[in-house]
Design a protein around this motif. Structure first.
Motif: not given
Length: 741
Positions: A115-116, A131-136, A261-266
């Motif tokens: 969503a972000r 990294w910041r936010g929802d990382q892909f 998977m943690g740390g902002g990592a999707y």
């Protein structure tokens, strides 16, 4: 009745029907022997109803027979009802699965469900460091990721993934049993969910996040994770529909891309890059096991939060992989002996204080609340960042007593205000912590004095002009008499401005400030970038005002660059992912001129004497010219050293968060040593350059104040103060100001 009547039965019907029966011979008193039946021959039918084999009354008669029949009737009734209900449920289930099946999109549309957006921060060379936010990280498939990662996930999450239809009754029953044995509700704790069911949950059973329909995203996600019986039923239907719509590898691919998977990592790709700085296709058995192990508790098990805990969980996953035949015993032993380690960027806790500062200073819609994937190139130099962190650790390990709660901060920047390194506290491996380099407003003490002398030099004074250092008091309206004193509580008679700055004398700087005008001093300080409210009274010259370390370091950068204002900055440019042209560029750098270039160069000459001959000797760097200034506030609550070479400016602050006085620490002590340790590492391998300074005419006579006794400018300062004070420079020691240095 006689025996005869009992032995002769009455006539029966066969007597009436005559001939057929009559011609038969009468029964003999001796029965004929029965011929043995041939094997396999059918039995002859017995004529007449009376000759049929009678029912056994032992099984159907009496109370036992009644209840047996009743039970049988009930069982037959239950069976008739059950199979009819089962048929109805099966039809309804089939209709539900068919309906969900019809609503499912193509598998490729389900891979990125954030969503972000995300923010990727790069250093000045374009290398990612935070990294910041929802990382892909990008789309992966079950075939494109490392087989070790794929097998680790199957071994850990659902070892029968390729053999069930989306729901595992065996797994559910086992989970219910475990939950009950552990004192929880049947659906609380272990879920027994297959990977397909977990994927259905990740998709929130097809319910998309619509901001205006939910209080926030957390509420939406909490609703997706509800574990009621009804929700479990819907989840099973959705899982069956997915199994009908997609292949097993497509379902696993959705899971690999959407799982947090943690740390902002999707997703697996983001996790691999986030923790190991490599693509998911290249993960080793140990790394694949660590990523798979995160799925049960991604936040608490994230290696950036607790590497040891993450490695222990990975060891369990490696054991499962070995037991299920995905890796050999030798591979398992090697993976346990050499557990996965974080990359340098990941170990730095996502850029720490510097990344937090850049995120807070950038536009909110592209940083904290971005819905896009953003790339920010910054001014950070990883080599200088490591130098500052290493210096901080060294001083607090070697020079600060164990158990001390004193804090410190470091900022390193170029002369144009580009911040190259930042440490906001003793703990350098943090994210989201209080940043003492940018957020702490502290009194500046004597580190403010260069702005007083900058004002004087810009108005035409010379570093060799003199001022009388003697007991001195002023009448302050509404406050009474104010009497500054030197740190040594001694006075040195007539001294040059350069000597006064070199030895951080308080009385002379107050006299100079009063002579040039506090408003002018305030204007110069503000011009150099000190935005905090500046003191209105004469204590302005002694650093009674508060400022942040980054403001003060930026102001000193303005002196180094020749007298122009500087706005410290960390953002070079910002662009969207896959865009080549930036949306915005630098918002800092060199601004308007504040003082004359000649005045700045003379001030640098004066500040070089502070390090080479005065209070800042501990800040010296072998082979380099260094200029700077110490600073210590009242009761030693704050200690500063800010200085520069021809290449870099560095500022150091030290103190307690609760304003407790430092014990035995001044700006000339530990802060100067932190500066030294930092700048020695910063300048390693660089060729020394001279400072852009200019010595005044007659500098060789600097240490002979008598040569300046008749200096008209110096005597002008004294005349101004005589007039200001009404003919006297001495007074009682009422309201004596704490000495500053």
């Amino acid at each position: 009745m006689s025996d005869k009547s009992r032995r002769n039965p009455p006539l029966v019907a066969d007597k009436r029907y005559g001939a057929a029966k009559a011609v038969q011979p009468a029964a003999s008193s001796k029965p004929k022997s029965k011929a043995p039946a041939k094997p396999g021959a059918p039995k002859a039918k017995t004529a007449g109803r009376r000759t049929a084999k009678p029912r056994s009354r032992s099984s159907g008669g009496g109370i036992g027979g009644f209840f047996g029949g009743l039970i049988g009737w009930i069982l037959r009734l239950i069976w008739r009802i059950t199979w009819r209900i089962a048929a109805v449920v099966a039809i309804m289930l089939g209709l539900a699965v068919t309906y969900v099946y019809s609503t499912l999109p193509d598998a490729s549309a389900l891979l990125d469900g954030r969503a972000r957006g995300s923010v990727t921060l790069q250093d000045y060379e374009g290398k990612t460091f935070a990294w910041r936010g929802d990382q892909f990280g990008g789309v992966v498939t079950a075939d494109s990721v490392s087989p070790y990662l794929k097998n680790a996930i199957i071994a850990t999450e659902d070892k029968r993934f390729y053999h069930h239809l989306g729901v595992s009754p065996r797994g559910v029953a086992s989970a219910v049993r475990i939950n009950l044995s552990e004192g929880r509700g049947p659906l609380s704790g272990h879920g027994g969910s297959t990977i397909t069911q977990q994927t259905a949950k990740l998709l929130c059973l097809g319910v998309e996040y619509v901001p205006n329909e939910w209080k926030n995203q957390a509420e939406y996600e909490a609703d997706c994770r509800r574990g009621s019986l009804w929700r479990k039923g819907k989840e099973a239907v959705y899982a069956l529909a997915m199994e009908a719509k997609y292949t097993k590898d497509e379902i696993l691919g959705i899971y690999l891309n959407r799982a947090y998977m943690g740390g902002g990592a999707y997703g697996a790709e983001a996790a691999a890059k986030r923790f190991f700085n490599k693509p998911a296709a290249e993960l080793s058995p140990a790394e694949g096991a660590m990523v798979a192990g995160l799925l049960t508790a991604p936040t608490s098990l994230a290696p950036t939060n607790n590497l040891e805990r993450s490695q222990n969980r990975a060891a369990v996953v490696i054991g499962l992989m070995r037991d299920q035949g995905y890796i050999t015993e030798a591979q398992a032993q090697d993976a346990i002996a050499h557990p996965a380690q974080l990359s340098e960027a990941a170990e730095a806790r996502a850029g720490g204080y510097f990344a937090d500062w850049v995120m807070s200073s950038g536009p909110e819609f592209f940083t904290r609340n971005t819905t896009e994937d953003v790339i920010i190139r910054t001014t950070l130099d990883p080599r200088l960042q490591k130098a500052a962190e290493d210096a901080m650790r060294f001083i607090f390990t070697e020079k600060v007593k164990e158990g001390s709660k004193a804090q410190a901060a470091i900022v390193v920047m170029s002369a144009d205000g580009a911040v190259r390194a930042m440490v906001g506290g003793r703990d350098t491996k943090v994210t989201g912590a209080f940043n003492r380099a940018t957020q702490a407003l502290r009194q500046t003490g004597s580190s403010f004095k260069p702005f007083v002398y900058a004002t004087a030099l810009d108005l035409g004074r010379s570093p060799l002009d003199t001022v009388l250092d003697e007991p001195f008091c002023m009448n302050i309206p509404g406050s009474g008499q104010w009497c500054p004193d030197n740190y040594t509580r001694q006075h040195y008679g007539r001294v040059t401005l350069a000597q006064a700055l070199r030895d951080s004398l308080n009385v002379p700087v107050v006299k100079v400030s009063e002579s040039v005008g506090r408003e002018n001093v305030r204007k110069v300080a503000e011009g150099f970038g000190i935005q905090s409210d500046l003191a209105l009274g004469p204590a302005l010259a002694l650093g009674a005002s508060e400022s942040t370390l980054i403001e003060m370091t930026g102001a000193y950068a303005g002196i180094l660059n020749g007298g122009s204002s500087v706005k410290p900055y960390g953002l070079i440019d910002l662009r969207l992912l896959d865009d080549k042209e930036p949306l915005m560029g630098t918002e800092g750098g060199i601004g308007e001129r504040v003082i004359r270039t000649e005045a700045a160069q003379e001030l640098i000459w004066m500040m070089e004497k502070v390090v080479s001959e005065g209070t800042g000797r501990r800040a010296q760097i072998p082979g380099w010219q260094v200029a700077g200034k110490t600073g210590t506030t009242q009761a030693a609550r704050d200690a500063w050293f800010i200085g520069f070479t021809a290449d870099y400016v560095a500022g150091v602050w030290m103190g307690y968060d609760d304003n407790t006085p430092l014990s035995g620490v001044t700006g000339s002590g530990l802060p100067a040593e932190i500066f030294h340790e930092t700048m020695v590492r910063v300048h390693e391998g660089l060729t020394p350059k001279p400072l852009p300074m200019m010595a005044p005419t007659g500098a060789s006579d600097m240490l002979d104040p008598s040569a300046q006794e008749n200096n008209p400018v110096g005597s002008g300062v004294e005349r101004f103060l005589q007039n200001l004070l009404g003919g006297g420079g001495q007074g009682s020691n009422n309201a004596v100001t704490q000495p500053q240095r």
